[in-house]
Design a protein around this motif. Sequence first.
Motif, PDB file in Angstrom:
ATOM      1  N   LEU A  84       0.819  -1.214   0.000  1.00 26.34           N
ATOM      2  CA  LEU A  84       0.000   0.000   0.000  1.00 26.34           C
ATOM      3  C   LEU A  84       0.853   1.264   0.000  1.00 26.34           C
ATOM      4  N   ARG A  89      -3.003   1.861  -4.253  1.00 23.69           N
ATOM      5  CA  ARG A  89      -3.866   1.273  -3.233  1.00 23.69           C
ATOM      6  C   ARG A  89      -5.138   0.704  -3.841  1.00 23.69           C
ATOM      7  N   GLN A  90      -5.630   1.365  -4.867  1.00 28.22           N
ATOM      8  CA  GLN A  90      -6.817   0.850  -5.541  1.00 28.22           C
ATOM      9  C   GLN A  90      -6.516  -0.482  -6.219  1.00 28.22           C
ATOM     10  N   VAL A  92      -4.271  -2.688  -5.233  1.00 31.60           N
ATOM     11  CA  VAL A  92      -4.171  -3.704  -4.177  1.00 31.60           C
ATOM     12  C   VAL A  92      -5.563  -4.165  -3.764  1.00 31.60           C
ATOM     13  N   ALA A  93      -6.502  -3.227  -3.646  1.00 33.23           N
ATOM     14  CA  ALA A  93      -7.869  -3.582  -3.273  1.00 33.23           C
ATOM     15  C   ALA A  93      -8.519  -4.448  -4.343  1.00 33.23           C
ATOM     16  N   CYS A 133      -6.837  -2.041   3.145  1.00 32.62           N
ATOM     17  CA  CYS A 133      -6.870  -1.046   2.073  1.00 32.62           C
ATOM     18  C   CYS A 133      -7.849   0.072   2.404  1.00 32.62           C
ATOM     19  N   THR A 136      -6.528   2.331   5.230  1.00 28.75           N
ATOM     20  CA  THR A 136      -5.412   3.150   4.754  1.00 28.75           C
ATOM     21  C   THR A 136      -5.908   4.300   3.883  1.00 28.75           C
TER      22      THR A 136
END
Length: 207
Positions: A84, A89-90, A92-93, A133, A136
Amino acid sequence: MFLLSRLARTQPERGEPGELFRFLRKAPQLIAMVSAFAFADVAAISGMPVYFVRMGHSASFAAVSVTVLSLPSAIIQPLIGWLLDRTSRQCVAICSGFIAGVSFLAIPFIPSEPGVLSAFALMGAAISALYTCAVTMLGDRFTGGALVGGSAAFTLAYATGSAVGSSVTGSAMELVAPAAGPIIAGMVLLAFTCAMIANALIWPPRS
């Protein structure tokens, strides 16, 4: 955590009236992410042991499966945090939702118990990553009263998602077949993943 919190010198800011509803309008994707996490988490913890017993596995195997689900969730957190901090981050989600969904769908078709537990461990890591996620992204995008409102909205989203997760998977196993539980849970997660992909394409994250 209790001992460390006694040393804290900061106090949370007070949220303005209506902050919860404003947050729901500002960050529907984060709300959906927490709801999907809660749906999958409860479906896995409460629904899957029932599925295992109905499919002929022993009660001890069903109990062990919960441990196998939970341990990777804790172990993988440093890696998720590292990703992250250094990647999208998007993204990873999206990957977490996809892995969790595919793991649910794969379980009815895996013949061996070690294979099932391996898929379950992967599922647990991916499900927990969804919530990491969301938290964060919440801390990154919001401060002050909005952060307080976001935390309250997360609690509401978790309660809603967990209620839907247990009722939907339980009803599917009861009304259709035991395998319908993990299959419908996987389909819901993959639909959520597709929605996140569409959202990323239409409204890409700002740099």
